[in-house]
Motif scaffolding. Structure first.
Motif, mmCIF file in Angstrom:
data_model
loop_
_atom_site.group_PDB
_atom_site.id
_atom_site.type_symbol
_atom_site.label_atom_id
_atom_site.label_comp_id
_atom_site.label_asym_id
_atom_site.label_seq_id
_atom_site.Cartn_x
_atom_site.Cartn_y
_atom_site.Cartn_z
ATOM 1 N N LYS A 81 0.846 -1.185 0.000
ATOM 2 C CA LYS A 81 0.000 0.000 0.000
ATOM 3 C C LYS A 81 0.883 1.237 0.000
ATOM 4 N N THR A 82 0.277 2.387 -0.280
ATOM 5 C CA THR A 82 1.023 3.632 -0.166
ATOM 6 C C THR A 82 1.158 4.002 1.302
ATOM 7 N N GLN A 83 2.144 4.829 1.609
ATOM 8 C CA GLN A 83 2.343 5.240 2.993
ATOM 9 C C GLN A 83 1.141 6.038 3.495
ATOM 10 N N SER A 84 0.556 6.865 2.642
ATOM 11 C CA SER A 84 -0.601 7.652 3.060
ATOM 12 C C SER A 84 -1.798 6.750 3.364
ATOM 13 N N ALA A 85 -1.936 5.664 2.598
ATOM 14 C CA ALA A 85 -3.035 4.726 2.849
ATOM 15 C C ALA A 85 -2.856 4.034 4.192
ATOM 16 N N VAL A 86 -1.625 3.649 4.496
ATOM 17 C CA VAL A 86 -1.348 3.006 5.784
ATOM 18 C C VAL A 86 -1.575 3.984 6.928
ATOM 19 N N SER A 87 -1.144 5.218 6.764
ATOM 20 C CA SER A 87 -1.363 6.236 7.802
ATOM 21 C C SER A 87 -2.848 6.430 8.062
ATOM 22 N N MET A 88 -3.655 6.430 7.002
ATOM 23 C CA MET A 88 -5.099 6.590 7.165
ATOM 24 C C MET A 88 -5.704 5.382 7.878
ATOM 25 N N GLN A 89 -5.185 4.182 7.578
ATOM 26 C CA GLN A 89 -5.666 2.986 8.269
ATOM 27 C C GLN A 89 -5.423 3.082 9.777
ATOM 28 N N ILE A 90 -4.234 3.515 10.148
ATOM 29 C CA ILE A 90 -3.897 3.608 11.570
ATOM 30 C C ILE A 90 -4.731 4.688 12.246
ATOM 31 N N LYS A 91 -4.959 5.805 11.556
ATOM 32 C CA LYS A 91 -5.796 6.871 12.106
ATOM 33 C C LYS A 91 -7.203 6.346 12.392
ATOM 34 N N ARG A 92 -7.766 5.590 11.454
ATOM 35 C CA ARG A 92 -9.119 5.061 11.635
ATOM 36 C C ARG A 92 -9.146 4.001 12.742
ATOM 37 N N LEU A 93 -8.074 3.208 12.831
ATOM 38 C CA LEU A 93 -8.018 2.189 13.880
ATOM 39 C C LEU A 93 -7.941 2.840 15.255
ATOM 40 N N GLU A 94 -7.132 3.888 15.389
ATOM 41 C CA GLU A 94 -7.022 4.603 16.665
ATOM 42 C C GLU A 94 -8.332 5.282 17.020
ATOM 43 N N GLU A 95 -9.003 5.836 16.021
ATOM 44 C CA GLU A 95 -10.298 6.468 16.283
ATOM 45 C C GLU A 95 -11.317 5.430 16.722
ATOM 46 N N ARG A 96 -11.278 4.273 16.083
ATOM 47 C CA ARG A 96 -12.235 3.213 16.423
ATOM 48 C C ARG A 96 -12.034 2.731 17.859
ATOM 49 N N LEU A 97 -10.786 2.584 18.292
ATOM 50 C CA LEU A 97 -10.488 2.077 19.631
ATOM 51 C C LEU A 97 -10.419 3.183 20.669
ATOM 52 N N GLY A 98 -10.330 4.425 20.222
ATOM 53 C CA GLY A 98 -10.281 5.543 21.156
ATOM 54 C C GLY A 98 -8.973 5.640 21.923
ATOM 55 N N GLN A 99 -7.902 5.127 21.343
ATOM 56 C CA GLN A 99 -6.596 5.135 22.012
ATOM 57 C C GLN A 99 -5.484 5.407 20.998
ATOM 58 N N ILE A 100 -4.410 6.048 21.480
ATOM 59 C CA ILE A 100 -3.215 6.200 20.661
ATOM 60 C C ILE A 100 -2.441 4.887 20.710
#
Length: 295
Positions: A31-50
């Motif tokens: 994947k592109t780096q921006s796509a991976v960054s967006m995945q992690i952002k959504r995962l952190e938002e979903r779990l409510g944790q950094i």
């Protein structure tokens, strides 16, 4: 009903945790780096944790990230097992496998030859080197699976065997009677060296490091040639070595802990086939003829 977590996001998260880099993780998951960054952002938002701490170019896990990492690995493994269960194709492909040369002389030929007989379509590319270098290589993405000795400061890995460590010398040699005791061992980064020398110092045994090498074959040769006394785990003992008994005044050594580590993609299919074969083969070590005599 709460929607399940996205396995694709978890795969990218584990890849980042493995290599400590968004750029390298993006390459690994295609994947592109921006796509991976967006995945992690959504995962952190979903779990409510950094989950990840970014410090310049390096990335590390937060406490919540460490908790997720262990569980995410289990989910990825379960997913691979389900896919395997419904797959009808023959296992085929290639695996990049790393193993310490401590185990390569005696065990590797037996393990891999039997694996190739049962899985002829799986090619295993093998590298033999010290555990510390294998861990570095795993982080850099050079291996799919490695066997390594725990105690090297790395938190991850599947411990599958604990072995006794033995002092060894040559039969009829003089190194065991040398004063100070001549020792053959690995470099300073070797966990076995650290444990053995600390044990000698606790008991007040006078010694000198007479032979140092990162190559286990060289250490074994030094012992067999009577240049020095060494220390090895059970699976690395070789014919011609004498296991030194407690009567010679050498301290008891801590056990060797042998673990398996996988890249975050290395679950199911060909990877489980090799991993299970290694664990089973080393678990049956007691059935193998060591041809090593204790005196």
């Amino acid at each position: 009903m709460t929607a399940p977590l996205d396995l694709d996001q978890l795969q990218s998260f584990c890849a980042i945790a493995d290599c400590g880099s968004f750029t390298e993780a993006a390459r690994r998951v295609n994947k592109t780096q921006s796509a991976v960054s967006m995945q992690i952002k959504r995962l952190e938002e979903r779990l409510g944790q950094i989950l990840l701490l970014r410090d310049g170019r390096s990335v590390s896990l937060t406490h919540h990230g460490e908790v997720l990492y262990e569980r995410a690995r289990k989910m990825l493994r379960t997913n691979a097992e389900i896919l395997d269960h419904f797959s009808e194709g023959d296992l085929a492909g290639s695996i990049r496998f790393g193993v310490p040369d401590d185990y390569a002389v005696r065990l590797l030929p037996v393990i891999l030859s039997s694996f190739q007989r049962t899985h002829p379509k799986i090619a295993v590319d093998v590298s033999c080197m010290a555990s510390e270098l294998l861990l570095e290589g795993m982080r850099a993405g050079r291996y799919d699976l490695i066997v390594f000795t725990q105690g090297t400061g790395h938190n991850f890995g599947e411990l599958f065997r604990t072995e006794k460590m033995f002092w060894v010398s040559s039969h009829g040699g003089r190194a065991l009677a040398s004063e100070p005791l001549a020792i053959a061992c690995g470099p300073n980064c070797c966990i076995w060296r650290k444990d053995a020398l600390e044990a000698l110092e606790r008991t007040g045994k006078d010694y000198r490091v007479a032979y140092t090498s990162s190559n286990a074959t060289a250490i074994s040769s030094a012992v067999l040639s009577d240049l020095a006394v060494g220390f090895l785990p059970e699976s690395a003992l070789q014919p011609g070595m004498r296991v030194v008994s407690e009567e010679h005044g050498l301290p008891t050594l801590g056990d060797a802990q042998i673990a398996l580590m996988r890249s975050s993609h290395a679950y199911g299919g060909i990877y489980d086939a090799l991993a299970n074969h290694i664990v089973q083969s080393m678990g049956n070590l007691e059935q193998m003829d060591t041809a090593v005599a204790a005196e």
